[in-house]
Design a protein around this motif. Structure first.
Motif, PDB file in Angstrom:
ATOM      1  N   TRP A 162       0.622   8.754  -3.753  1.00 23.50           N
ATOM      2  CA  TRP A 162       1.919   9.315  -3.384  1.00 23.50           C
ATOM      3  C   TRP A 162       2.942   8.271  -2.977  1.00 23.50           C
ATOM      4  CZ3 TRP A 162       3.410  14.141  -4.400  1.00 23.50           C
ATOM      5  CH2 TRP A 162       2.409  15.008  -4.841  1.00 23.50           C
ATOM      6  N   LEU A 163       2.575   7.008  -3.020  1.00 21.81           N
ATOM      7  CA  LEU A 163       3.572   5.974  -2.752  1.00 21.81           C
ATOM      8  C   LEU A 163       4.687   6.012  -3.789  1.00 21.81           C
ATOM      9  CD1 LEU A 163       1.577   2.855  -1.571  1.00 21.81           C
ATOM     10  CD2 LEU A 163       3.327   4.106  -0.331  1.00 21.81           C
ATOM     11  N   GLN A 164       4.415   6.658  -4.917  1.00 23.08           N
ATOM     12  CA  GLN A 164       5.433   6.789  -5.949  1.00 23.08           C
ATOM     13  C   GLN A 164       6.675   7.486  -5.398  1.00 23.08           C
ATOM     14  OE1 GLN A 164       5.105   5.374  -8.928  1.00 23.08           O
ATOM     15  NE2 GLN A 164       7.189   5.945  -9.402  1.00 23.08           N
ATOM     16  N   ALA A 165       6.492   8.372  -4.433  1.00 27.90           N
ATOM     17  CA  ALA A 165       7.639   9.072  -3.847  1.00 27.90           C
ATOM     18  C   ALA A 165       8.565   8.112  -3.119  1.00 27.90           C
ATOM     19  CB  ALA A 165       7.170  10.161  -2.890  1.00 27.90           C
ATOM     20  N   ALA A 166       8.030   7.013  -2.639  1.00 27.18           N
ATOM     21  CA  ALA A 166       8.839   6.047  -1.902  1.00 27.18           C
ATOM     22  C   ALA A 166       9.267   4.870  -2.774  1.00 27.18           C
ATOM     23  CB  ALA A 166       8.042   5.531  -0.705  1.00 27.18           C
ATOM     24  N   ALA A 167       9.051   4.971  -4.075  1.00 29.14           N
ATOM     25  CA  ALA A 167       9.333   3.851  -4.965  1.00 29.14           C
ATOM     26  C   ALA A 167      10.762   3.842  -5.491  1.00 29.14           C
ATOM     27  CB  ALA A 167       8.358   3.867  -6.141  1.00 29.14           C
ATOM     28  N   GLY A 168      11.529   4.893  -5.189  1.00 29.69           N
ATOM     29  CA  GLY A 168      12.899   4.952  -5.665  1.00 29.69           C
ATOM     30  C   GLY A 168      13.034   5.538  -7.051  1.00 29.69           C
ATOM     31  N   MET A 169      11.923   5.920  -7.636  1.00 26.46           N
ATOM     32  CA  MET A 169      11.939   6.496  -8.975  1.00 26.46           C
ATOM     33  C   MET A 169      12.035   8.020  -8.881  1.00 26.46           C
ATOM     34  SD  MET A 169      11.751   3.737 -10.748  1.00 26.46           S
ATOM     35  CE  MET A 169      11.255   4.176 -12.388  1.00 26.46           C
ATOM     36  N   LEU A 216       8.946   3.385   4.572  1.00 27.34           N
ATOM     37  CA  LEU A 216       9.474   2.401   5.504  1.00 27.34           C
ATOM     38  C   LEU A 216       8.516   1.235   5.660  1.00 27.34           C
ATOM     39  CD1 LEU A 216      10.622   4.951   8.175  1.00 27.34           C
ATOM     40  CD2 LEU A 216      12.045   3.833   6.461  1.00 27.34           C
ATOM     41  N   PRO A 217       8.878   0.013   5.456  1.00 27.53           N
ATOM     42  CA  PRO A 217      10.140  -0.399   4.873  1.00 27.53           C
ATOM     43  C   PRO A 217      10.192  -0.013   3.399  1.00 27.53           C
ATOM     44  CG  PRO A 217       8.687  -2.273   5.015  1.00 27.53           C
ATOM     45  CD  PRO A 217       7.975  -1.108   5.665  1.00 27.53           C
ATOM     46  N   LEU A 218      11.376  -0.016   2.826  1.00 29.12           N
ATOM     47  CA  LEU A 218      11.519   0.405   1.433  1.00 29.12           C
ATOM     48  C   LEU A 218      10.621  -0.412   0.515  1.00 29.12           C
ATOM     49  CD1 LEU A 218      15.333   1.045   0.970  1.00 29.12           C
ATOM     50  CD2 LEU A 218      13.491   2.693   1.231  1.00 29.12           C
ATOM     51  N   THR A 219       9.875   0.275  -0.316  1.00 25.97           N
ATOM     52  CA  THR A 219       8.990  -0.374  -1.287  1.00 25.97           C
ATOM     53  C   THR A 219       9.421   0.057  -2.681  1.00 25.97           C
ATOM     54  OG1 THR A 219       7.436   1.463  -1.059  1.00 25.97           O
ATOM     55  CG2 THR A 219       6.997  -0.506   0.261  1.00 25.97           C
ATOM     56  N   LEU A 220      10.649  -0.259  -3.019  1.00 27.21           N
ATOM     57  CA  LEU A 220      11.229   0.201  -4.269  1.00 27.21           C
ATOM     58  C   LEU A 220      10.690  -0.587  -5.456  1.00 27.21           C
ATOM     59  CD1 LEU A 220      14.873   0.441  -2.933  1.00 27.21           C
ATOM     60  CD2 LEU A 220      13.233   2.304  -3.206  1.00 27.21           C
ATOM     61  N   ARG A 221      10.498   0.113  -6.554  1.00 28.10           N
ATOM     62  CA  ARG A 221      10.070  -0.519  -7.800  1.00 28.10           C
ATOM     63  C   ARG A 221      11.293  -1.147  -8.479  1.00 28.10           C
ATOM     64  NH1 ARG A 221       5.937   1.725  -6.183  1.00 28.10           N
ATOM     65  NH2 ARG A 221       4.079   2.309  -7.279  1.00 28.10           N
ATOM     66  N   ASP A 222      11.049  -2.170  -9.276  1.00 25.34           N
ATOM     67  CA  ASP A 222      12.171  -2.864  -9.906  1.00 25.34           C
ATOM     68  C   ASP A 222      12.945  -1.971 -10.868  1.00 25.34           C
ATOM     69  OD1 ASP A 222      10.048  -2.798 -11.670  1.00 25.34           O
ATOM     70  OD2 ASP A 222      10.377  -4.801 -12.464  1.00 25.34           O
ATOM     71  N   ASP A 223      12.281  -1.035 -11.548  1.00 25.52           N
ATOM     72  CA  ASP A 223      12.990  -0.135 -12.463  1.00 25.52           C
ATOM     73  C   ASP A 223      13.982   0.750 -11.727  1.00 25.52           C
ATOM     74  OD1 ASP A 223      11.547  -1.219 -14.494  1.00 25.52           O
ATOM     75  OD2 ASP A 223      10.332   0.555 -14.900  1.00 25.52           O
ATOM     76  N   ALA A 224      13.727   1.031 -10.474  1.00 25.65           N
ATOM     77  CA  ALA A 224      14.631   1.883  -9.702  1.00 25.65           C
ATOM     78  C   ALA A 224      16.009   1.233  -9.573  1.00 25.65           C
ATOM     79  CB  ALA A 224      14.045   2.152  -8.319  1.00 25.65           C
ATOM     80  N   TYR A 225      16.050  -0.071  -9.511  1.00 27.52           N
ATOM     81  CA  TYR A 225      17.324  -0.754  -9.328  1.00 27.52           C
ATOM     82  C   TYR A 225      18.249  -0.589 -10.536  1.00 27.52           C
ATOM     83  CZ  TYR A 225      15.505  -2.679  -5.051  1.00 27.52           C
ATOM     84  OH  TYR A 225      14.999  -2.806  -3.780  1.00 27.52           O
ATOM     85  N   ILE A 226      17.683  -0.372 -11.709  1.00 23.69           N
ATOM     86  CA  ILE A 226      18.514  -0.094 -12.889  1.00 23.69           C
ATOM     87  C   ILE A 226      19.264   1.212 -12.680  1.00 23.69           C
ATOM     88  CG2 ILE A 226      18.473   0.433 -15.362  1.00 23.69           C
ATOM     89  CD1 ILE A 226      15.929  -1.374 -15.497  1.00 23.69           C
TER      90      ILE A 226
END
Length: 152
Positions: free
Chosen positions: A131-138, A31-41
């Motif tokens: 562990w921020l990878q868990a919140a990256a959307g991947m 929170l807030p979402l910190t999504l990686r750009d690859d996740a959007y694919i």
């Protein structure tokens, strides 16, 4: 470990508590979402699947461009609940991060070191950069949980 008169924290309970703390720490970092750009694919594939367009990135173009087809199907299944796909991903990854902590505790207990699992899990919960990878959307935490689950 003694908690008070007649109360003992067992290694299994300590592992569960550590896993829950790990999951909560991951949700906090999401929170807030910190999504990686690859996740959007992957999100787009899942959303198009939900919209009835098929397993495609662009409608009418039958090209597989996601590297995570199983994870995409999981996101689409979660999207059937009405929750937005990015939040489904964060929820899956947060839960998987907690599962990773619990599996680590189980592994150390099986190795005869029951006190080590909760310590390692709590240490992982504090290493936010890793562990921020868990919140990256991947799909990383789900993959790690699957690997640990196969090893325990």
């Amino acid at each position: 470990m003694t908690l008070g008169p007649g109360r003992v924290l067992t290694p299994g309970t300590a592992g569960a508590v550590a896993a829950a703390l790990l999951a909560v720490s991951q949700l906090f970092h999401a929170l807030p979402l910190t999504l990686r750009d690859d996740a959007y694919i992957t999100f787009r594939y899942a959303e198009n699947l939900l919209a009835g367009l098929g397993f495609v990135y662009n409608a009418g173009e039958r090209v597989l461009g996601t590297t995570t087809p199983l994870y995409t199907l999981l996101l689409a299944a979660g999207g059937l609940t009405g929750v937005a796909v990015p939040w489904v991903s964060v929820a899956l990854e947060t839960g998987a991060a907690g599962l990773v902590g619990w599996l680590i505790a189980l592994h150390f207990r099986a190795c005869g070191l029951p006190w080590m699992g909760p310590l390692v899990t709590l240490a992982l919960a504090t290493v936010s950069r890793h562990w921020l990878q868990a919140a990256a959307g991947m799909e990383t935490m789900a993959y790690v949980a699957a690997l640990l689950g196969a090893a325990v």
